[in-house]
Design an enzyme around this catalytic site. Structure first.
Site, PDB file in Angstrom:
ATOM      1  N   ASN A 216       0.448   1.193   6.009  1.00 46.24           N
ATOM      2  CA  ASN A 216       1.154   0.382   5.025  1.00 46.24           C
ATOM      3  C   ASN A 216       1.885  -0.721   5.791  1.00 46.24           C
ATOM      4  O   ASN A 216       2.715  -0.429   6.645  1.00 46.24           O
ATOM      5  CB  ASN A 216       2.155   1.246   4.240  1.00 46.24           C
ATOM      6  CG  ASN A 216       3.098   0.440   3.365  1.00 46.24           C
ATOM      7  OD1 ASN A 216       4.224   0.857   3.122  1.00 46.24           O
ATOM      8  ND2 ASN A 216       2.661  -0.709   2.889  1.00 46.24           N
ATOM      9  N   GLY A 217       1.571  -1.971   5.491  1.00 45.87           N
ATOM     10  CA  GLY A 217       2.205  -3.082   6.188  1.00 45.87           C
ATOM     11  C   GLY A 217       1.199  -4.151   6.542  1.00 45.87           C
ATOM     12  O   GLY A 217       0.097  -4.197   5.996  1.00 45.87           O
TER      13      GLY A 217
ATOM     14  N   TYR B   2      11.949  -3.936  -6.637  1.00 44.50           N
ATOM     15  CA  TYR B   2      10.735  -3.842  -7.450  1.00 44.50           C
ATOM     16  C   TYR B   2       9.713  -2.822  -6.960  1.00 44.50           C
ATOM     17  O   TYR B   2       9.189  -2.051  -7.751  1.00 44.50           O
ATOM     18  CB  TYR B   2      10.075  -5.219  -7.527  1.00 44.50           C
ATOM     19  CG  TYR B   2       8.731  -5.249  -8.229  1.00 44.50           C
ATOM     20  CD1 TYR B   2       8.637  -4.985  -9.596  1.00 44.50           C
ATOM     21  CD2 TYR B   2       7.556  -5.526  -7.543  1.00 44.50           C
ATOM     22  CE1 TYR B   2       7.416  -4.993 -10.257  1.00 44.50           C
ATOM     23  CE2 TYR B   2       6.331  -5.539  -8.192  1.00 44.50           C
ATOM     24  CZ  TYR B   2       6.267  -5.276  -9.545  1.00 44.50           C
ATOM     25  OH  TYR B   2       5.051  -5.282 -10.192  1.00 44.50           O
TER      26      TYR B   2
ATOM     27  N   GLY C 187      -0.617   0.563  -4.871  1.00 41.77           N
ATOM     28  CA  GLY C 187      -1.931   0.006  -4.568  1.00 41.77           C
ATOM     29  C   GLY C 187      -2.953   0.512  -5.553  1.00 41.77           C
ATOM     30  O   GLY C 187      -3.138   1.723  -5.675  1.00 41.77           O
TER      31      GLY C 187
ATOM     32  N   CYS D 130       0.848  -1.187   0.000  1.00 41.19           N
ATOM     33  CA  CYS D 130       0.000   0.000   0.000  1.00 41.19           C
ATOM     34  C   CYS D 130       0.883   1.237   0.000  1.00 41.19           C
ATOM     35  O   CYS D 130       2.092   1.159   0.188  1.00 41.19           O
ATOM     36  CB  CYS D 130      -0.911   0.026   1.231  1.00 41.19           C
ATOM     37  SG  CYS D 130      -2.014  -1.390   1.383  1.00 41.19           S
TER      38      CYS D 130
END
Length: 486
Positions: A117-118, A258, A42, A16
């Protein structure tokens, strides 16, 4: 209806992205621009919550930022000089509007909005305990656990309640929280997920990546340190708290490979430059005689440039990517599904016919895309097809906010490199070594004790306890034992 592109299921999905701004005019418009820059992290849903000094306002929607937040009436409905936003892939919880962030709740101390985020690796256990104590959940997102832990904490101040909640959770998190008192930005003690801090005039900004600062015209200030809480009051005062003491950072190594955009900066290193260095190291470790180095677009491009420069083999665009398929493509019938890869990638036949080529990609997950790409090269007349991967084999699932397939579906878990080569029908297949990856990142090698990064997807060395996964394993063992007894 929003649907996931069926041809993108052979990549690790980019968790995210979060973005927050405190003390800026038209804060929600700035957040919308920042989320545009983080859209790659996301693409299932997006949301923004603002604070106007009296009330919180939220707009959440399925789909991309564009189309949901590029209308004046939406931004006007999010007034105030403080706002935060989120772009989402569903790593925990189903894809539905109730799980779109920021999540918001009215606590005893006032409004509380959170963007995460996570992934919390003990969320299921905490959720069961909270429900047993009377908590009522409105979503299936692990993020909501944090809200209930704050709400039920016995500490007096909101900051202490929040710290109490953080000390009960395991796993990975970068968080932006908004309350009537101001904004809090923080990272987990290992710093697994990224978070950076910037300035735009008098405004303070937080984002998952520095590229979001470039888009809104903000200046990068610094990284939010692992285990640090940065508090920005409504008056603009900035304070730093470190409730976890000294920590040993283990940021996600795949951000360099990436996830992050190549024009971002991570820990003062250019992502683009690091990916070129990875490609160069890949060429040193795994040379091959060939006519062209060809990237699998777009993620393989920087590594392919590095490989070409190091090897002396010319870099060419032998695969052309269509940028118009998107992620809302209508599900095709079975008869045309196998042709789907050509909607996204098509071979440059005039270039590759009769040539020996080296294909460079960032990773192999299930292997299905690699198989189709190699097949496409052969159908277009390539004499030889050699595959080189700019990361070690992905053998393990991620439990820290990356949507990874189950381990049994990872090609590198099922097969050795020779078996993988046979599966994708390449003339040769090679990956960068784990020490080579660390060398490209400026380290001598991977440390045997307390490695410098979280590389669990390659090594299986998870830096935190995986409570929920351990519980699932135990439950499965108990069920298997019960079946045997019966």
């Amino acid at each position: 209806m929003f649907t996931t592109n069926p041809f993108d299921d052979d990549k690790l999905r980019e968790e995210c992205g979060i973005f927050g701004v405190s003390r800026a005019e038209t804060a929600s418009a700035i957040v919308a621009l920042g989320l545009h820059a983080l859209q790659h992290r996301g693409q299932e849903a997006a949301g923004i919550t603002s604070w106007d000094g009296h009330d919180f306002h939220t707009h959440r929607a399925m789909g991309h930022v564009a189309g949901n937040f590029d209308r004046d009436e939406v931004i006007r409905g999010l007034p105030g000089d403080t706002a935060c936003g989120h772009v989402r892939y569903s790593t925990t919880g189903e894809t539905s509007l109730r799980n779109v962030q920021p999540l918001y709740a009215e606590l005893n101390s006032g409004g509380f909005a959170i963007a995460h985020n996570g992934n919390i690796s003990n969320a299921m256990k905490l959720r069961r305990e909270l429900i047993r104590r009377g908590s009522i959940f409105q979503s299936t997102s692990d993020t909501e656990v944090i809200i209930h832990l704050v709400a039920t904490s016995s500490y007096r101040t909101l900051l202490d309640k929040f710290i109490d909640a953080l000390k009960q959770i395991e796993g990975a998190y970068s968080l932006i929280v908004m309350t009537p008192e101001g904004m809090i930005a923080c990272r987990d003690p290992l710093g697994i997920r990224p978070l950076v801090m910037g300035k735009l005039g008098d405004a303070t900004i937080f984002a998952s990546e520095t590229v979001a600062f470039d888009v809104v015209g903000a200046d990068y200030v610094r990284t939010v340190e692992p285990g640090e809480l940065v508090i920005v009051t409504n008056e603009g005062d900035i304070r730093s708290h470190r409730p976890f003491g000294e920590t040993h950072a283990r940021p996600c190594i795949f951000e360099h490979v990436y996830f992050s955009r190549p024009d971002s900066i991570i820990d003062n290193s250019s992502v683009y430059s690091v990916r070129k260095a990875i490609g160069a190291q890949l060429a040193i470790e795994n040379p091959v005689d060939a006519d062209y180095v060809i990237p699998v677009p777009d993620s393989g491009v920087p590594a392919a440039i590095g490989y070409a420069q190091q090897s002396g083999i010319p870099f060419e665009l032998g695969i052309i990517r269509s940028h118009y398929i998107g992620r809302t493509f209508i599900q095709p019938g079975d008869k045309v599904r196998h042709l789907g890869v050509k909607l996204k990638h098509n071979a440059n036949r005039a270039l590759i016919e009769g040539k020996r080529i080296v294909l460079i990609d960032d990773s192999i997950v299930r292997g299905t895309t690699s198989l189709k790409i190699v097949q496409m090269m052969r159908e277009s007349g390539a004499a030889e097809v050699h595959m080189r991967i700019a990361s070690p084999p992905t053998k393990h699932s991620c439990f820290y906010g990356v949507d990874t397939p189950e381990r049994t579906k990872l090609l590198a878990h099922k097969l050795d490199i020779g078996g993988m080569q046979d599966f994708i029908h390449a003339d040769s297949l090679a990956f960068i070594s784990i020490d080579g990856l660390y060398k490209a990142l400026g380290e001598t090698k991977r440390a045997d004790i307390r490695p410098q990064y979280c590389d669990a997807c390659f090594t299986g060395d998870y830096p935190t306890t995986l409570t929920d996964q351990d519980d699932v394993v135990v439950q499965n063992q108990l069920e298997l034992l019960a079946e045997r007894v019966v």
